[in-house]
Design an enzyme around this catalytic site. Sequence first.
Site, mmCIF file in Angstrom:
data_model
loop_
_atom_site.group_PDB
_atom_site.id
_atom_site.type_symbol
_atom_site.label_atom_id
_atom_site.label_comp_id
_atom_site.label_asym_id
_atom_site.label_seq_id
_atom_site.Cartn_x
_atom_site.Cartn_y
_atom_site.Cartn_z
ATOM 1 N N ASP A 12 0.853 -1.191 0.000
ATOM 2 C CA ASP A 12 0.000 0.000 0.000
ATOM 3 C C ASP A 12 0.891 1.245 0.000
ATOM 4 O O ASP A 12 1.655 1.459 0.938
ATOM 5 C CB ASP A 12 -0.882 -0.041 1.265
ATOM 6 C CG ASP A 12 -1.979 1.000 1.246
ATOM 7 O OD1 ASP A 12 -1.933 1.896 0.384
ATOM 8 O OD2 ASP A 12 -2.873 0.923 2.108
ATOM 9 N N ASP A 114 -3.059 2.350 -6.158
ATOM 10 C CA ASP A 114 -1.936 2.414 -5.222
ATOM 11 C C ASP A 114 -1.824 1.214 -4.282
ATOM 12 O O ASP A 114 -1.159 1.279 -3.258
ATOM 13 C CB ASP A 114 -2.007 3.701 -4.397
ATOM 14 C CG ASP A 114 -3.256 3.761 -3.532
ATOM 15 O OD1 ASP A 114 -4.212 3.026 -3.827
ATOM 16 O OD2 ASP A 114 -3.276 4.531 -2.566
ATOM 17 N N GLU A 115 -2.518 0.113 -4.628
ATOM 18 C CA GLU A 115 -2.464 -1.074 -3.777
ATOM 19 C C GLU A 115 -2.405 -2.327 -4.614
ATOM 20 O O GLU A 115 -3.043 -2.393 -5.659
ATOM 21 C CB GLU A 115 -3.761 -1.210 -2.958
ATOM 22 C CG GLU A 115 -3.936 -0.203 -1.867
ATOM 23 C CD GLU A 115 -5.291 -0.368 -1.217
ATOM 24 O OE1 GLU A 115 -5.769 -1.509 -1.086
ATOM 25 O OE2 GLU A 115 -5.886 0.656 -0.845
#
Length: 402
Positions: A12, A114-115
């Site tokens: 993350d 973003d993960e």
Amino acid sequence: MIKLSKIYFHIDVNNAFLSWEAVKRLKEGEQIDLRTIPSAVAGDPKNRTGIILAKSKPAKDMGVKTGEPIFAAMKKCPNLLCVPPNHSYYEAESKKLRKLLEDFSDEIEPYSIDECFISYIPLLGSVMDVANSIKDRIFNELGFTVNIGISDTKYLAKVASDFEKPNKIHTLYTSEIKEKFWPLPIENMFLLGGKTAPKLKAIGIDTVGKLANTDINILKVHLKSQGEDLYNYAWGKDIDERHQRKETPKSVGHSKTSSYDLTNLEEIYSFILDVVQDTCNRLRKENMKANTITISLKTSNFKVYSSSATLDFPTNGTSEIYKDCKNIFNKMYKGEPLRLIGVSLSNLELDETTQLNLFENFSEKEHKLDKTVDNILNKFGNNHLITRGSLIHSDKNSKNNI
DNA sequence: TCTGGGGTCCTAGGACCC
DNA sequence: TCTGGGGTCCTAGGACCC
């Protein structure tokens, strides 16, 4: 023989948009690191859609919250430095991250920009060594920090990456749930949101442990199938296929908030066409056709309603979809001032047929027009200069018609 | 001083067919 | 003619995620 269970890492990016923006600016020679001052990535403050998309730690400490309007944030933090978002740059950073992760795993499942989840390969070293290498390489090569959550289920890995931030590695194995998961407030549970938490608290459940030790039937009575899911998560059961990302999208949609309330029908139609054009452009990029069209409206007092229709034949043609949208809209619209209009295309299938269906009222000319508009949109983005006068029947837009 | 945009999945009721 | 039940599709709305 001992069966080794699989281990997952959830990666993350810490304050993704803000970190990426900070790194970009440092590379371009800027002296100030956005991460060290009160700063935020935010929409256009002059527009009423100007909200905080990401904020720095110093901004957070002064009470700035993601999703709040810029003026509200400025009130709490007058020296807040706001920079505009740059989505294509973030998309590129996200790709770089996934590329780097390929050195550590053969199973990379992106969850969002973003993960992502990756599976751990024991041959590369111990769990902690691999996690540390990943973290260090991302920082050294890409310039930003990440949190890594580690577990034998994806669900718990995701929960673990949300523990103390930034730049930290946490484990939350199923064998650790009683000491590390159950004492937490229910709000820390993934897939348990702001509507469900108050319902659980109303029946005396405020920690994960209390949830885990409640009769599943009681949870089902209050929360239906979600109750059963949450109970299972509390006991360390993994997310099923249902919540996993698929390669092909299930729907493609687009919506826009107008800078002022829309009341004039001609303006509304023109606005719908604008949204349809963008949505169809993306649908064609995916090489898909849609069977169902949904229009959603948000009124000036934030009432949201939607209406949809399923077509006789799937399509991705702008003029066809626009015509259907207009029909759906005319049936549902009650005349209120509108703040937002959205168009979503679903029930998708692959666009394999290049030859024309006799039953489809879709000419070669329309195909070419769609292609031309796509090319312009892909090159320059939708700057609102392109409209199709022939579809709108309005003189106002005639200057820039194609 | 009101509150973005892009998705996924679930639920519940109604229509329709067998 | 009347009645029932199961399966499937469609639609509207809501919850949740980033």
